[in-house]
Design a protein around this motif. Structure first.
Motif, PDB file in Angstrom:
ATOM      1  N   GLN A   1       0.787  -1.215   0.065  1.00  0.00           N
ATOM      2  CA  GLN A   1       0.008   0.083   0.131  1.00  0.00           C
ATOM      3  C   GLN A   1       0.909   1.266   0.143  1.00  0.00           C
ATOM      4  OE1 GLN A   1      -3.269   0.195   2.790  1.00  0.00           O
ATOM      5  NE2 GLN A   1      -3.588  -2.199   2.831  1.00  0.00           N
ATOM      6  N   GLY A   2       2.085   0.933  -0.543  1.00  0.00           N
ATOM      7  CA  GLY A   2       3.210   2.124  -0.356  1.00  0.00           C
ATOM      8  C   GLY A   2       3.043   3.058  -1.549  1.00  0.00           C
ATOM      9  N   ASN A   3       4.061   3.683  -2.070  1.00  0.00           N
ATOM     10  CA  ASN A   3       3.964   4.790  -3.157  1.00  0.00           C
ATOM     11  C   ASN A   3       4.670   4.132  -4.292  1.00  0.00           C
ATOM     12  OD1 ASN A   3       3.574   7.300  -4.342  1.00  0.00           O
ATOM     13  ND2 ASN A   3       5.300   8.323  -3.222  1.00  0.00           N
ATOM     14  N   THR A   4       4.240   4.217  -5.433  1.00  0.00           N
ATOM     15  CA  THR A   4       5.207   3.801  -6.649  1.00  0.00           C
ATOM     16  C   THR A   4       5.530   5.001  -7.472  1.00  0.00           C
ATOM     17  OG1 THR A   4       3.451   1.890  -6.964  1.00  0.00           O
ATOM     18  CG2 THR A   4       4.443   2.553  -8.944  1.00  0.00           C
ATOM     19  N   GLU A   5       6.724   5.189  -7.329  1.00  0.00           N
ATOM     20  CA  GLU A   5       7.210   6.377  -7.905  1.00  0.00           C
ATOM     21  C   GLU A   5       7.975   6.254  -9.095  1.00  0.00           C
ATOM     22  OE1 GLU A   5       9.048   6.473  -3.692  1.00  0.00           O
ATOM     23  OE2 GLU A   5       8.901   8.790  -3.995  1.00  0.00           O
ATOM     24  N   ILE A   6       7.262   6.431 -10.156  1.00  0.00           N
ATOM     25  CA  ILE A   6       7.852   6.143 -11.338  1.00  0.00           C
ATOM     26  C   ILE A   6       7.162   7.048 -12.444  1.00  0.00           C
ATOM     27  CG2 ILE A   6       8.745   3.681 -11.491  1.00  0.00           C
ATOM     28  CD1 ILE A   6       6.104   2.809 -12.539  1.00  0.00           C
ATOM     29  N   ASP A   7       7.724   7.397 -13.779  1.00  0.00           N
ATOM     30  CA  ASP A   7       6.912   8.323 -14.564  1.00  0.00           C
ATOM     31  C   ASP A   7       6.054   7.729 -15.114  1.00  0.00           C
ATOM     32  OD1 ASP A   7       9.730   8.155 -17.123  1.00  0.00           O
ATOM     33  OD2 ASP A   7       8.101   6.938 -16.624  1.00  0.00           O
TER      34      ASP A   7
ATOM     35  N   ASN B   1      -2.320   1.401  -3.093  1.00  0.00           N
ATOM     36  CA  ASN B   1      -1.269   2.384  -3.254  1.00  0.00           C
ATOM     37  C   ASN B   1      -1.426   3.770  -4.023  1.00  0.00           C
ATOM     38  OD1 ASN B   1      -0.755   0.022  -5.516  1.00  0.00           O
ATOM     39  ND2 ASN B   1       0.165   2.013  -6.233  1.00  0.00           N
ATOM     40  N   SER B   2      -0.098   4.432  -3.559  1.00  0.00           N
ATOM     41  CA  SER B   2      -0.278   6.102  -4.381  1.00  0.00           C
ATOM     42  C   SER B   2       0.775   5.784  -5.770  1.00  0.00           C
ATOM     43  CB  SER B   2       0.476   6.805  -3.640  1.00  0.00           C
ATOM     44  OG  SER B   2      -0.525   6.854  -2.200  1.00  0.00           O
ATOM     45  N   TRP B   3       0.387   6.516  -6.603  1.00  0.00           N
ATOM     46  CA  TRP B   3       1.376   6.875  -7.671  1.00  0.00           C
ATOM     47  C   TRP B   3       1.802   8.146  -7.530  1.00  0.00           C
ATOM     48  CZ3 TRP B   3       0.263   8.928 -13.087  1.00  0.00           C
ATOM     49  CH2 TRP B   3       1.092   8.951 -14.197  1.00  0.00           C
ATOM     50  N   ASN B   4       3.120   8.321  -7.312  1.00  0.00           N
ATOM     51  CA  ASN B   4       3.908   9.598  -7.030  1.00  0.00           C
ATOM     52  C   ASN B   4       3.237  10.532  -6.176  1.00  0.00           C
ATOM     53  OD1 ASN B   4       5.823   8.787  -8.749  1.00  0.00           O
ATOM     54  ND2 ASN B   4       4.717   9.762 -10.752  1.00  0.00           N
ATOM     55  N   GLY B   5       2.682   9.898  -4.921  1.00  0.00           N
ATOM     56  CA  GLY B   5       2.252  10.396  -3.948  1.00  0.00           C
ATOM     57  C   GLY B   5       0.607  10.766  -3.960  1.00  0.00           C
ATOM     58  N   GLU B   6       0.037  10.260  -4.815  1.00  0.00           N
ATOM     59  CA  GLU B   6      -1.423  10.523  -4.989  1.00  0.00           C
ATOM     60  C   GLU B   6      -2.025   9.083  -4.967  1.00  0.00           C
ATOM     61  OE1 GLU B   6      -3.035  12.971  -8.008  1.00  0.00           O
ATOM     62  OE2 GLU B   6      -5.061  12.544  -7.484  1.00  0.00           O
ATOM     63  N   LYS B   7      -3.028   9.039  -3.812  1.00  0.00           N
ATOM     64  CA  LYS B   7      -3.801   7.607  -3.799  1.00  0.00           C
ATOM     65  C   LYS B   7      -4.393   7.564  -5.127  1.00  0.00           C
ATOM     66  CE  LYS B   7      -3.117   5.957   0.353  1.00  0.00           C
ATOM     67  NZ  LYS B   7      -3.077   4.575   0.563  1.00  0.00           N
ATOM     68  N   VAL B   8      -4.588   6.087  -5.454  1.00  0.00           N
ATOM     69  CA  VAL B   8      -5.062   5.938  -6.946  1.00  0.00           C
ATOM     70  C   VAL B   8      -6.693   5.632  -6.554  1.00  0.00           C
ATOM     71  CG1 VAL B   8      -5.313   3.941  -8.765  1.00  0.00           C
ATOM     72  CG2 VAL B   8      -2.953   4.636  -7.595  1.00  0.00           C
ATOM     73  N   HIS B   9      -6.998   5.519  -5.220  1.00  0.00           N
ATOM     74  CA  HIS B   9      -8.405   5.536  -5.040  1.00  0.00           C
ATOM     75  C   HIS B   9      -9.233   6.746  -5.238  1.00  0.00           C
ATOM     76  CE1 HIS B   9      -8.402   1.413  -3.294  1.00  0.00           C
ATOM     77  NE2 HIS B   9      -9.778   1.352  -2.872  1.00  0.00           N
ATOM     78  N   GLY B  10      -8.288   7.834  -5.392  1.00  0.00           N
ATOM     79  CA  GLY B  10      -8.935   9.024  -5.714  1.00  0.00           C
ATOM     80  C   GLY B  10      -8.299   9.612  -7.094  1.00  0.00           C
ATOM     81  N   HIS B  11      -7.844   9.031  -7.808  1.00  0.00           N
ATOM     82  CA  HIS B  11      -7.163   9.451  -9.140  1.00  0.00           C
ATOM     83  C   HIS B  11      -7.918   9.482 -10.501  1.00  0.00           C
ATOM     84  CE1 HIS B  11      -3.519  10.479 -11.436  1.00  0.00           C
ATOM     85  NE2 HIS B  11      -2.908  10.436 -10.375  1.00  0.00           N
TER      86      HIS B  11
END
Ligand code: GLC
Length: 601
Positions: free
Chosen positions: A227-233, A261-271
Motif C-alpha cells: 500500500q506504499g508509493n509507486t514512484e515512476i513516470d 497504493n499511491s502513484w507519485n504521492g497521490e492515492k489511486v483510489h482518488g485518481h
C-alpha cells in the motif's frame, strides 16, 4: 466465384457485428429501463458492497437499501465453512436481497486466489508465483475454470482475482499473489485466468465474474512496501503495470479493483486521470470498478470528503467492511453520497454511469436466472478430478535450481529416506496465506490435502523406510535426507520483510542434515525467492516449490522421477538483500539465478 465468396464473408461479418450491436443495444435498453425505475437511494444501494460481518446483525438492510453486493473478506465468519455451509449462507442472504422493491440480485464477491480457499475441503492450487513458474496459460485457464466451478458450487459469483501485479521487489508481502516480475508473463497468465474464470460467455451458469487487481502499480512500490508509493513516470507505469489491464479487458474482464497504493504521492483510489481518463476513457473499460477494503477511507479523515473524491474520480462500487457499530459504515456511505448528490457535489450523471455499469454486468451475467446455487457443483468442491489438475500444477511449478551429480530423481527403492524440516508435514505452510483465514496458519488449516511427508510415503516402495523429524536431526544412516524449509503463512502487509534470509530453525535444520554426511535435498516452500547462498552450498540438490497448496503429491512425482522438473523462475533470484529490487532488463544484472532459470533431468 471470388466476388460471391467475398460477398458471403462480408455478409457473415456484418451480421456478426450487427448481432453484437443488437445485443449491446438490447442490454443497454434493459439497463436503462431498470435504471429509470430506481430512486436515488436504490441507485446508491447498488453502488454499495458490504462485508457479511458488517450486515449479518441487520440483514433486512440488504433489502431495505437495495444493497448491490456482499463480500466475505479474508476473515469474515460464516457458521459452516464446508461447501454446503457456504452455499446455505449465500442462499439465505440472496433470498433477502430478492425481497427488495426491485428484486435486483446481489453479486457476492470473495478472494478465491488459489482455489476457493475460504472453503474447507476445497482444492488449493499453487499461488500465482508458482503458476508463473509453469509458464503455462492453458493450465492457468483450466485452474481458473475449476476454481469458478467450486465458487459457483457455493452460490458465489464474483472472484477477486486474478492479481496482475508485476511484483518488482520481493520485500513485498504480496509477491506470491503475482505471476512474476515480467509484464509479458503477467499479462499472458492474467488473460488465461480471466478466460477460464468467466468461461466463453459471462451468461453461462458456471461463469464467475473475475476482478482484475489492483489497478494500478501495486507491485512497484518503493521498497516493496504494501500500500506504499509507486514512484515512476507515466511511461514506466504504462510499460510495466498497464499491459495486464489492457489485455484482460480485451479478454472480457468486466470488473477491476482499484489499488491501495499511491502513484507519485497521490492515492489511486482518488485518481481521476487513472480511473476515468486512462482506464475508462483511453482503454475503453466498460465494466465497473470496485474499491479495495475500506480503500476510500484512506483518501481523507473526513469520510464524506473521501467519498466525494473517490466517486468523482470514477469509483463505481465501494467495498465497505463496517456496520452500524463502526465509523465509516455502509449506512454513512449511503447517507453521505445522497447528500453529496443533493448538494450538487456528485452529479446524477456520475451516479447513473456507475449504476449502469454495475447493472450491465448483472444483466450480462444473467443474474436474474443464474443467482440460484447449483448443488451439483457443490458436490464437486475438492473432487479427485480437481485435485489431479492441482497436482499437475504443482509438478509444473517446481523449479530445480541445483542437482549435483544428478542425485535427483531419487529411486523409489531406497533403503531409507529421512524427511525433516518444519514444512515437511505441514499443510498450512504448504498453502500459504489466504487459506481458510486471511493470514492462514501453520498446521492443519484445511482438510483434504497431502503433505510432502505423506506424499513421500505414498510414493516409495514397501521396502523403503521413511523416517522423519522436524529439526534436521536423525538423518545419519539414511540414503538421502529431504529438508523442507521456508516461510510460514502470511498475507498482504504482514508479509513485508526487510530480510529474506531463512529462519534460524531452517538454517540449523539444513546444517544438521548436512553434518550427518548424508546427501541433502532442500525443498524451499516460500512465497518468493529467499537469500540462500550458504544453504545452497550445503545441499546436493535444491528445489524452489513456492506455495504449492494441498496437492503435495505433485512434489513427490518430480522428486522420484515420474515427471521431470520443467518450472522456470518467474523472478530473478537475488544473491543478497542489497541486490533487491533486481529484475530482468536491469543494467549490471547479476542475480544468483536469472529470470527463466530452471534445470531438468
Ligand atoms: C484486501 C486486498 C484485496 C482483497 C480485498 C477483499 O485488503 O487488498 O486484494 O480482494 O481486501 O478481501
Amino acid at each position: 466465384m471470388k466476388f460471391t465468396l467475398l460477398m458471403i464473408v462480408m455478409l457473415i461479418a456484418s451480421s456478426f457485428v450487427y448481432s453484437q450491436k443488437t445485443n449491446e443495444d438490447a442490454l443497454n435498453k434493459k439497463v436503462n429501463e431498470l435504471l429509470a425505475k430506481m430512486t436515488l437511494e436504490e441507485k446508491i444501494g447498488q453502488m454499495t458492497q458490504v462485508d457479511l460481518d458488517a450486515i449479518k446483525k441487520t440483514p433486512k438492510d440488504i433489502a431495505k437499501y437495495a444493497i448491490g453486493s456482499l463480500l466475505c473478506g479474508g476473515d469474515t465468519e460464516v457458521p459452516d465453512i464446508t461447501a454446503k455451509g457456504w452455499a446455505d449462507t449465500y442462499e439465505k442472504y440472496q433470498n433477502i436481497a430478492l425481497k427488495s422493491r426491485l428484486a435486483i440480485p446481489i453479486l457476492w464477491g470473495i478472494d478465491a486466489v488459489h482455489g476457493h480457499n475460504n472453503v474447507d475441503g476445497a482444492t488449493i492450487f499453487p499461488h500465482n508465483i508458482g503458476l508463473g513458474a509453469t509458464r503455462n496459460p492453458q493450465l492457468v485457464e483450466k485452474i481458473a475454470a475449476i476454481t469458478a466451478k467450486e465458487i459457483k458450487g457455493t452460490g458465489i459469483q464474483w472472484d477477486f482475482a486474478p492479481c496482475v501485479a508485476v511484483a518488482l521487489n520481493e520485500r513485498w508481502g504480496r509477491t506470491y499473489e503475482s505471476f512474476g516480475e515480467d509484464p509479458e508473463l503477467v499479462k499472458n497468465l492474467g488473460v488465461a485466468y480471466v478466460k477460464g474464470m468467466q468461461t466463453k460467455d459471462l451468461s453461462n451458469k458456471n461463469a464467475v465474474l473475475a476482478s482484475v487487481k489492483h489497478f494500478i502499480g501495486d507491485g512497484g512500490t518503493t521498497n516493496g512496501i504494501d500500500q506504499g508509493n509507486t514512484e515512476i513516470d507515466e511511461a514506466a507505469l504504462r510499460k510495466i503495470h498497464l499491459p495486464g489491464y489492457i489485455e484482460t479487458i480485451k479478454a472480457g474482464a468486466k470488473n477491476i479493483m482499484i489499488t491501495f497504493n499511491s502513484w507519485n504521492g497521490e492515492k489511486v483510489h482518488g485518481h481521476k486521470y487513472l480511473i476515468t481518463d486512462l482506464l475508462k476513457g483511453e482503454l475503453g473499460f466498460k465494466g465497473f470498478v470496485v474499491s479495495d477494503w475500506a480503500g476510500i477511507d484512506q483518501l481523507d479523515k473526513d469520510y464524506k470528503t473521501a467519498i466525494e473524491k473517490s466517486i468523482n474520480a470514477g469509483m463505481d462500487m465501494a467495498m465497505i467492511p463496517f456496520g452500524p457499530d463502526r465509523a465509516n459504515n455502509y449506512l454513512q456511505f449511503i447517507t453521505y453520497l445522497i447528500e453529496l448528490v443533493n448538494e450538487g457535489k456528485v452529479s446524477m450523471n456520475r451516479i447513473d454511469d456507475a449504476v449502469q455499469r454495475i447493472l450491465k454486468v448483472k444483466f450480462e451475467m444473467n443474474l436474474w436466472e443464474n443467482y440460484k446455487v447449483d448443488r451439483k457443483l457443490t458436490k464437486e468442491v475438492g473432487s479427485a478430478e480437481h485435485r489431479e489438475v492441482a497436482r499437475d500444477a504443482v509438478r509444473q511449478s517446481l523449479v530445480l535450481l541445483k542437482n549435483d551429480n544428478n542425485i535427483l530423481p531419487l529411486s523409489k527403492q531406497l533403503k531409507r529416506i529421512h524427511v525433516t524440516g518444519k514444512s515437511a508435514d505441514d499443510i498450512g505452510n504448504q498453502c500459504g496465506g489466504w487459506t481458510i483465514i486471511w493470514q492462514s496458519k501453520s498446521g492443519n488449516v484445511i482438510s483434504g490435502g497431502t503433505t510432502v511427508l505423506q506424499a513421500v510415503k505414498n510414493t516409495v516402495s514397501k521396502g523403503t523406510k521413511v523416517t522423519s523429524s522436524l529439526d534436521g536431526t536423525g538423518a545419519e544412516g539414511a540414503d538421502v535426507c529431504l529438508v523442507v524449509v521456508g516461510e510460514t503463512p502470511y498475507a498482504e502487509m504482514f508479509g513485508d520483510r526487510e530480510d529474506l534470509s531463512l529462519a534460524k530453525e531452517d538454517v540449523e535444520a539444513i546444517e544438521k542434515a548436512s553434518a550427518s554426511g548424508v546427501p541433502v535435498v532442500v525443498l524451499l516452500i516460500s512465497g518468493r525467492p529467499m537469500i540462500v547462498e550458504n544453504e545452497l552450498r550445503k545441499s546436493n540438490a535444491f528445489i524452489a516449490a513456492w506455495l504449492p497448496g494441498t496437492e503435495g503429491q505433485g512434489i513427490a512425482d518430480v522428486l522420484f522421477g515420474d515427471f521431470k522438473p520443467t518450472g522456470k523462475l518467474p523472478h530473478s533470484w537475488p544473491k543478497n538483500m542489497k541486490q533487491i529490487p533486481i529484475n530482468i532488463g536491469d543494467a549490471n544484472y547479476d542475480p544468483l539465478f536469472p529470470f527463466g532459470f530452471g534445470l531438468t533431468y
